[in-house]
Design an enzyme around this catalytic site. Structure first.
Site, mmCIF file in Angstrom:
data_model
loop_
_atom_site.group_PDB
_atom_site.id
_atom_site.type_symbol
_atom_site.label_atom_id
_atom_site.label_comp_id
_atom_site.label_asym_id
_atom_site.label_seq_id
_atom_site.Cartn_x
_atom_site.Cartn_y
_atom_site.Cartn_z
ATOM 1 N N TYR A 163 3.237 9.936 0.741
ATOM 2 C CA TYR A 163 4.168 9.318 1.698
ATOM 3 C C TYR A 163 5.623 9.639 1.324
ATOM 4 C CZ TYR A 163 0.032 6.496 2.950
ATOM 5 O OH TYR A 163 -1.224 6.082 3.301
ATOM 6 N N LYS A 178 -2.153 5.978 -4.131
ATOM 7 C CA LYS A 178 -3.214 6.979 -3.992
ATOM 8 C C LYS A 178 -2.666 8.319 -4.464
ATOM 9 C CE LYS A 178 -3.697 4.724 0.463
ATOM 10 N NZ LYS A 178 -2.289 4.553 0.894
ATOM 11 N N ASP A 210 0.841 -1.200 0.000
ATOM 12 C CA ASP A 210 0.000 0.000 0.000
ATOM 13 C C ASP A 210 0.874 1.248 0.000
ATOM 14 O OD1 ASP A 210 -2.750 1.240 0.408
ATOM 15 O OD2 ASP A 210 -1.566 2.187 1.995
ATOM 16 N N HIS A 241 -7.208 9.532 -2.685
ATOM 17 C CA HIS A 241 -6.786 9.420 -1.282
ATOM 18 C C HIS A 241 -7.815 9.999 -0.304
ATOM 19 C CE1 HIS A 241 -2.827 9.196 1.235
ATOM 20 N NE2 HIS A 241 -3.864 8.856 1.964
#
Ligand code: NAP
Length: 305
Positions: free
Chosen positions: A51, A76, A46, A109
């Site tokens: 990130y 995402k 994931d 997201h």
């Protein structure tokens, strides 16, 4: 017992246990974690643009040498790419970072947009903009025929938003990724998603670092009874509800533990069902009052679909 796949509404199979990668970005640790996890049997990874660690993940996946078709890669796009003309480019950026030709699953997201020039996790209220969710979603629908993404889905979507969205969709979201652990069980939302053919992935399935699920006395008691760990109980409970889980760990022993479930009795399932506190780790309303509608449908209606 090892968890299997969850079949999505388009027939694709998503491994029920994935590896979370948020805040696993200490230099060098993430690459090693990815390699260790894949060697242990993780196939579902994931990821997310925000990130900031997708290049390291992509490089590690290449080095580990498992065929692409055996991996299940989710990512995402961030809220600054909601304008429909930006969505295809957002996917291309993700693919470039991950060094992949396609994603198995692309998620929106969050159900709100921010201005394109904001690329960081911090922004201010004036950066939130009105891009109708369906405009973004239609741009995502167009991506499926390009072959660059197998399935499309959403994240952090509540029932009211999905109810308005689904009748307008050419492609119903395959997945809704939301925060689910024993202290935030989302019973109604999970029921609604299942009824609508939307698979659910639970993020922060262990409560993350802030929610004290793993110290819950009943969870600890069940763990002892099964000679397992509280984490295994939390993950097994979600999996038994038909929910995929994406625990994050950078520790080999915990990565291994998280892949193996305990078989909970129906009484244990029922009792865990009673410890819900509706306690979230993640809630944008804490910082932005205008985003209260995201998780507090009773307080404010979603402004744009
Ligand atoms: N869609 C979204 O908006 C959204 C939001 C948040 C998160 N996510 C995704 O969900 C993933 C998981 O969420 P999360 O990372 O916040 O929380 P989490 O997976 O619930 O918890 C991670 C924490 O638990 C520890 N841990 C892992 N396995 C353990 C075990 N067996 N026993 C004891 N401790 C254990 C980890 O430490 P160690 O690493 O030291 O083991 C880490 O501190 C994220 O990484 C991200 O991919 C998505």
């Amino acid at each position: 017992m090892m968890a299997k796949n969850i079949e999505l509404n388009n027939g694709e199979l998503m491994p029920a246990i994935g590896l979370g990668t948020w805040r696993a970005d200490e230099s060098g640790v993430l690459a090693q974690t990815i390699k260790t996890a894949v060697n242990l049997g993780y196939r579902h990874i994931d990821c997310a643009k925000i990130y900031g660690n997708q290049e390291e993940i992509g490089k590690a996946l290449k080095e580990v040498g498992v065929p692409r078709k055996d991996l299940y890669i989710v990512s995402k796009f961030y809220q600054n790419k909601h304008r429909p003309e930006l969505v295809a480019g957002a996917l291309d950026e993700i693919l470039d970072e991950l060094q992949l030709d396609y994603l198995d699953l692309l998620l929106m997201h969050w159900p709100y947009a921010i201005k394109p020039e904001i690329g960081t996790i911090t922004f201010s209220s004036i950066d939130i903009e009105d891009v109708p969710i369906m405009d973004t979603w239609r741009a995502m629908e167009d991506l499926v025929s390009t072959g660059k993404v197998r399935s499309i889905g959403v994240s952090n979507f509540n029932q009211a938003v999905l109810e308005k969205m689904i009748p307008q969709c050419r492609i119903v979201p395959a997945v809704n990724q939301v925060e689910i652990h024993p202290y935030n069980q989302e019973k109604e939302l999970v029921k609604f998603c299942k009824k609508s053919g939307i698979a659910v992935t639970g993020y922060c399935p262990l409560g993350g670092t802030k929610i004290n699920v793993m110290n819950d006395n009943f969870i600890k008691h069940v763990a002892e009874a099964h000679i397992g760990t509280p984490a295994q109980v939390a993950l097994s409970w979600a999996l038994a509800r038909g929910i995929a889980v994406i625990p994050k760990s950078t520790n080999e022993i915990r990565l291994k533990q998280n892949l193996h479930q305990v078989t909970l009795t129906s009484d244990e399932m029922r009792m865990i069902g009673k410890i819900d506190k509706h306690e979230r780790k993640v809630d944008p309303a804490r910082e932005y009052k205008e985003l209260e509608w995201v998780f507090h449908e009773d307080k404010m209606e979603c402004p744009v679909i």
